[in-house]
Design a protein around this motif. Sequence first.
Motif, PDB file in Angstrom:
ATOM      1  N   GLY A  15       0.792  -1.223   0.000  1.00 18.48           N
ATOM      2  CA  GLY A  15       0.000   0.000   0.000  1.00 18.48           C
ATOM      3  C   GLY A  15       0.823   1.271   0.000  1.00 18.48           C
ATOM      4  O   GLY A  15       0.289   2.359  -0.266  1.00 18.48           O
ATOM      5  N   ASP A  16       2.103   1.164   0.300  1.00 17.87           N
ATOM      6  CA  ASP A  16       2.985   2.331   0.317  1.00 17.87           C
ATOM      7  C   ASP A  16       3.370   2.754  -1.102  1.00 17.87           C
ATOM      8  O   ASP A  16       3.031   2.075  -2.087  1.00 17.87           O
ATOM      9  N   SER A  17       4.098   3.859  -1.160  1.00 19.57           N
ATOM     10  CA  SER A  17       4.580   4.390  -2.432  1.00 19.57           C
ATOM     11  C   SER A  17       6.093   4.541  -2.402  1.00 19.57           C
ATOM     12  O   SER A  17       6.696   4.695  -1.329  1.00 19.57           O
ATOM     13  N   LEU A  18       6.684   4.491  -3.576  1.00 18.47           N
ATOM     14  CA  LEU A  18       8.106   4.754  -3.762  1.00 18.47           C
ATOM     15  C   LEU A  18       8.278   5.475  -5.086  1.00 18.47           C
ATOM     16  O   LEU A  18       7.480   5.259  -6.010  1.00 18.47           O
ATOM     17  N   ARG A  19       9.329   6.283  -5.173  1.00 15.54           N
ATOM     18  CA  ARG A  19       9.686   6.876  -6.456  1.00 15.54           C
ATOM     19  C   ARG A  19      11.116   6.504  -6.773  1.00 15.54           C
ATOM     20  O   ARG A  19      12.036   6.819  -6.015  1.00 15.54           O
ATOM     21  N   LEU A  20      11.280   5.841  -7.894  1.00  6.94           N
ATOM     22  CA  LEU A  20      12.601   5.511  -8.395  1.00  6.94           C
ATOM     23  C   LEU A  20      13.074   6.600  -9.344  1.00  6.94           C
ATOM     24  O   LEU A  20      12.279   7.183 -10.078  1.00  6.94           O
ATOM     25  N   SER A  21      14.370   6.821  -9.320  1.00 10.04           N
ATOM     26  CA  SER A  21      14.994   7.774 -10.238  1.00 10.04           C
ATOM     27  C   SER A  21      16.104   7.070 -11.003  1.00 10.04           C
ATOM     28  O   SER A  21      16.720   6.125 -10.499  1.00 10.04           O
ATOM     29  N   CYS A  22      16.357   7.551 -12.193  1.00 12.38           N
ATOM     30  CA  CYS A  22      17.441   7.020 -13.012  1.00 12.38           C
ATOM     31  C   CYS A  22      18.125   8.207 -13.675  1.00 12.38           C
ATOM     32  O   CYS A  22      17.532   8.871 -14.530  1.00 12.38           O
ATOM     33  N   ALA A  23      19.356   8.448 -13.266  1.00 12.94           N
ATOM     34  CA  ALA A  23      20.141   9.551 -13.829  1.00 12.94           C
ATOM     35  C   ALA A  23      21.010   9.032 -14.957  1.00 12.94           C
ATOM     36  O   ALA A  23      21.724   8.041 -14.792  1.00 12.94           O
TER      37      ALA A  23
END
Length: 118
Positions: A15-23
């Motif tokens: 139920g949680d959220s995450l944000r992935l980043s890719c540089a």
Amino acid sequence: QVQLVESGGGLVQAGDSLRLSCAASGRTFSRYAMGWFRQAPGKERELIAAIRWSGGSTSYADSVKGRFTISRDNAKNTVYLQMNSLKPEDTAVYYCAQQTVVGKYDYWGQGTQVTVSS
């Protein structure tokens, strides 16, 4: 030489959220489509989200549609994956990748682990 570096993975509850980043670095980021893949233990790597060079067109696997959002900031040479309503079956190593020609991803990041507990 193209380099892709993912970040943002971790251990979360269902139920949680995450944000992935890719540089990205190494060539003109804004010219190329990008994708997010994932690979769960014992399973093949699958494409879950893709975005065109301009950001105007996106596509998603059915398993994440409506929960995940791919976006990009060409000024920052970064692509994102916003993951909401996470489920235990989303547990996997997540990779970003850059296309060279349509449908062919030739450059990959090292991956970031996402673990969703029930």
